[in-house]
Design a protein around this motif. Structure first.
Motif, PDB file in Angstrom:
ATOM      1  N   ALA A 116     -27.866  -1.292  -5.071  1.00  0.00           N
ATOM      2  CA  ALA A 116     -27.655   0.191  -5.667  1.00  0.00           C
ATOM      3  C   ALA A 116     -28.777   1.071  -5.156  1.00  0.00           C
ATOM      4  O   ALA A 116     -28.218   2.446  -4.924  1.00  0.00           O
ATOM      5  N   VAL A 117     -29.739   0.747  -4.542  1.00  0.00           N
ATOM      6  CA  VAL A 117     -30.662   1.670  -4.105  1.00  0.00           C
ATOM      7  C   VAL A 117     -30.416   2.145  -2.558  1.00  0.00           C
ATOM      8  O   VAL A 117     -30.303   3.220  -2.414  1.00  0.00           O
ATOM      9  N   PHE A 118     -29.688   1.281  -1.650  1.00  0.00           N
ATOM     10  CA  PHE A 118     -29.242   1.623  -0.659  1.00  0.00           C
ATOM     11  C   PHE A 118     -28.039   2.321  -0.763  1.00  0.00           C
ATOM     12  O   PHE A 118     -28.082   3.578   0.160  1.00  0.00           O
ATOM     13  N   ASP A 119     -27.484   2.165  -1.559  1.00  0.00           N
ATOM     14  CA  ASP A 119     -26.140   3.110  -1.828  1.00  0.00           C
ATOM     15  C   ASP A 119     -26.671   4.659  -2.196  1.00  0.00           C
ATOM     16  O   ASP A 119     -25.932   5.339  -1.854  1.00  0.00           O
ATOM     17  N   ALA A 120     -27.919   4.558  -2.830  1.00  0.00           N
ATOM     18  CA  ALA A 120     -28.389   5.930  -3.253  1.00  0.00           C
ATOM     19  C   ALA A 120     -29.076   6.634  -1.860  1.00  0.00           C
ATOM     20  O   ALA A 120     -28.879   7.924  -1.903  1.00  0.00           O
ATOM     21  N   VAL A 121     -29.510   5.822  -1.121  1.00  0.00           N
ATOM     22  CA  VAL A 121     -30.123   6.454   0.036  1.00  0.00           C
ATOM     23  C   VAL A 121     -29.158   6.886   1.167  1.00  0.00           C
ATOM     24  O   VAL A 121     -29.300   7.849   1.742  1.00  0.00           O
ATOM     25  N   LEU A 122     -28.109   6.062   1.391  1.00  0.00           N
ATOM     26  CA  LEU A 122     -27.057   6.251   2.414  1.00  0.00           C
ATOM     27  C   LEU A 122     -26.762   7.811   2.693  1.00  0.00           C
ATOM     28  O   LEU A 122     -26.806   8.406   3.763  1.00  0.00           O
ATOM     29  N   PRO A 123     -26.302   8.223   1.570  1.00  0.00           N
ATOM     30  CA  PRO A 123     -25.664   9.873   1.887  1.00  0.00           C
ATOM     31  C   PRO A 123     -26.736  10.853   2.061  1.00  0.00           C
ATOM     32  O   PRO A 123     -26.585  11.764   2.608  1.00  0.00           O
ATOM     33  N   LEU A 124     -28.298  10.443   2.066  1.00  0.00           N
ATOM     34  CA  LEU A 124     -29.136  11.409   2.164  1.00  0.00           C
ATOM     35  C   LEU A 124     -29.910  11.113   3.589  1.00  0.00           C
ATOM     36  O   LEU A 124     -30.757  11.896   3.885  1.00  0.00           O
ATOM     37  N   LEU A 125     -29.368  10.104   4.170  1.00  0.00           N
ATOM     38  CA  LEU A 125     -30.313   9.894   5.644  1.00  0.00           C
ATOM     39  C   LEU A 125     -29.733  11.095   6.559  1.00  0.00           C
ATOM     40  O   LEU A 125     -28.452  11.746   6.767  1.00  0.00           O
ATOM     41  N   ASN A 126     -30.718  11.520   7.118  1.00  0.00           N
ATOM     42  CA  ASN A 126     -30.733  12.617   8.521  1.00  0.00           C
ATOM     43  C   ASN A 126     -30.294  11.986   9.740  1.00  0.00           C
ATOM     44  O   ASN A 126     -30.325  10.846   9.842  1.00  0.00           O
ATOM     45  N   ASP A 127     -29.790  12.980  10.409  1.00  0.00           N
ATOM     46  CA  ASP A 127     -29.636  12.562  11.887  1.00  0.00           C
ATOM     47  C   ASP A 127     -30.685  11.734  12.459  1.00  0.00           C
ATOM     48  O   ASP A 127     -31.851  12.006  12.300  1.00  0.00           O
ATOM     49  N   PHE A 128     -30.219  10.630  12.951  1.00  0.00           N
ATOM     50  CA  PHE A 128     -31.359   9.900  13.931  1.00  0.00           C
ATOM     51  C   PHE A 128     -32.248   9.239  12.754  1.00  0.00           C
ATOM     52  O   PHE A 128     -33.575   8.854  13.318  1.00  0.00           O
ATOM     53  N   ALA A 129     -32.094   8.951  11.597  1.00  0.00           N
ATOM     54  CA  ALA A 129     -32.980   8.298  10.594  1.00  0.00           C
ATOM     55  C   ALA A 129     -33.148   6.683  11.078  1.00  0.00           C
ATOM     56  O   ALA A 129     -32.417   6.367  11.642  1.00  0.00           O
ATOM     57  N   ARG A 130     -34.371   6.319  10.804  1.00  0.00           N
ATOM     58  CA  ARG A 130     -34.733   5.057  11.273  1.00  0.00           C
ATOM     59  C   ARG A 130     -34.770   4.294   9.863  1.00  0.00           C
ATOM     60  O   ARG A 130     -35.598   4.611   8.899  1.00  0.00           O
TER      61      ARG A 130
END
Length: 338
Positions: free
Chosen positions: A226-240
């Motif tokens: 669930a933590v990654f599910d919350a992070v995914l939509p917020l990732l910027n272009d070229f995120a690492r």
């Protein structure tokens, strides 16, 4: 020297979450070192999430512990007898002594410690494998830049807490995700994170979005689910995304319920040009000296802090390890063996 060696072995392989019943305490005669070997008395044992993988027979980056074998683990140990000219009795070293009172080593892989330079326990935490994991994963894969937002899961653990502090030292904005108000307060008040999100709160995605108004540039993955599910939509272009661990899924017996979200992930990888890389700390073994020098310096100067959670007694290791997988520890989890 006592001639009895207590050891905790893997009694059975868990199907799902492990319990203390999957371990067994045994007693045997303490080993005797042969030519070229040293006998080590294990003083402190490190408990780490990777050990869950060693309990399963599934193929991985390291071979599993066999049924009846001593559980593996890093230790701070004292040389009590030596047939190796490079190590004298009384020396303190880091070893891979496992869940037991005594172990034997041929000297390879041992690292001498100076107890006057730093507390012995730091060699299993901030100045040991967890600290090096944070240092190498963040700097080689995450590559944080000044002004960027770095989010780390399991942020009060020995890896996550150092990830956030190194991000701050590099001029980035650190946001930590942890379980419970006390841990979140520690991140903000003691470690100086810009924000701390309680993953047990009622609206993890909303709280994380509010804490990251400019999106996420680096996400240090320790948890998944669930933590990654919350992070995914917020990732910027070229995120690492350095992928260090996925503890939320270590005891799954089947794929998680719900729709297949892999197309959503792969679309984000493509359109946002994400860089996702899994790693094992010893992929960067040649950086150990640089890690010890730089992080050791930061620790001595008070620029980084750490917290330890020490359990007394080898017999408590199984229960403590089960608690680790449920997030019950607060800081680096260690067992004071004797």
């Amino acid at each position: 020297m006592a001639d009895v060696n207590r050891r905790i072995v893997l009694a059975s392989r868990p199907h799902g979450e492990p319990t203390p019943a999957h371990f067994r305490m045994e007693e045997a005669r303490a080993p005797t070192p042969k030519a070229g070997e040293v006998l080590l008395r294990n003083r402190y044992l490190s408990l780490d999430p990777y050990m869950r993988g060693r309990m399963s027979a599934t193929k991985s980056y390291a071979k599993p512990v066999e049924i009846g074998e001593t559980m593996v683990g890093g230790t701070v140990s004292e040389v009590v007898a030596s047939q190796n000219p490079d190590f004298q009795p009384g020396s303190v070293v880091t070893a891979f002594g496992g869940w037991q009172d005594y172990s034997v080593s041929d000297g390879k892989g041992l690292r001498r410690l100076d107890p006057a330079a730093a507390p012995m326990t730091t060699a299993l935490g901030i100045l040991g494998m967890p600290g090096m994991t944070a240092y190498t994963g963040l700097l080689n894969i995450g590559r944080p830049k000044a002004g960027e937002t770095v989010v780390v899961a399991a942020a009060t653990g020995p890896v996550g807490s150092l990830v956030g502090q190194i991000a701050k030292l590099k001029g980035a904005r650190a946001v930590g995700i942890a379980g419970g108000p006390e841990k979140c307060a520690f991140l903000r008040d003691e470690l100086g994170f810009a924000a701390a999100i309680d993953h047990r709160g009622p609206d993890l995605p909303g709280a994380l979005a509010a804490a990251c108004p400019d999106g996420i540039d680096v996400y240090f993955e320790n948890v998944g689910g669930a933590v990654f599910d919350a992070v995914l939509p917020l990732l910027n272009d070229f995120a690492r995304i350095p992928v260090c661990g996925l503890v939320s899924g270590y005891s799954l017996t089947d794929l998680p319920p719900g729709p297949d979200r892999s197309p959503l992930l792969m679309r984000a990888v493509l359109t946002k040009r994400l860089h996702i890389q899994g790693f094992i700390v010893w992929d960067f073994a040649d950086q150990e000296s640089a890690f010890l020098t730089e992080v050791g310096g930061w620790l001595e100067e008070g620029r980084v802090k750490h917290r330890e959670d020490i359990v007394e007694g080898l017999e408590k290791a199984p229960e403590a390890f089960v608690g680790l997988l449920k997030g019950r520890n607060f800081g680096k989890l260690l067992v004071s063996v004797s």
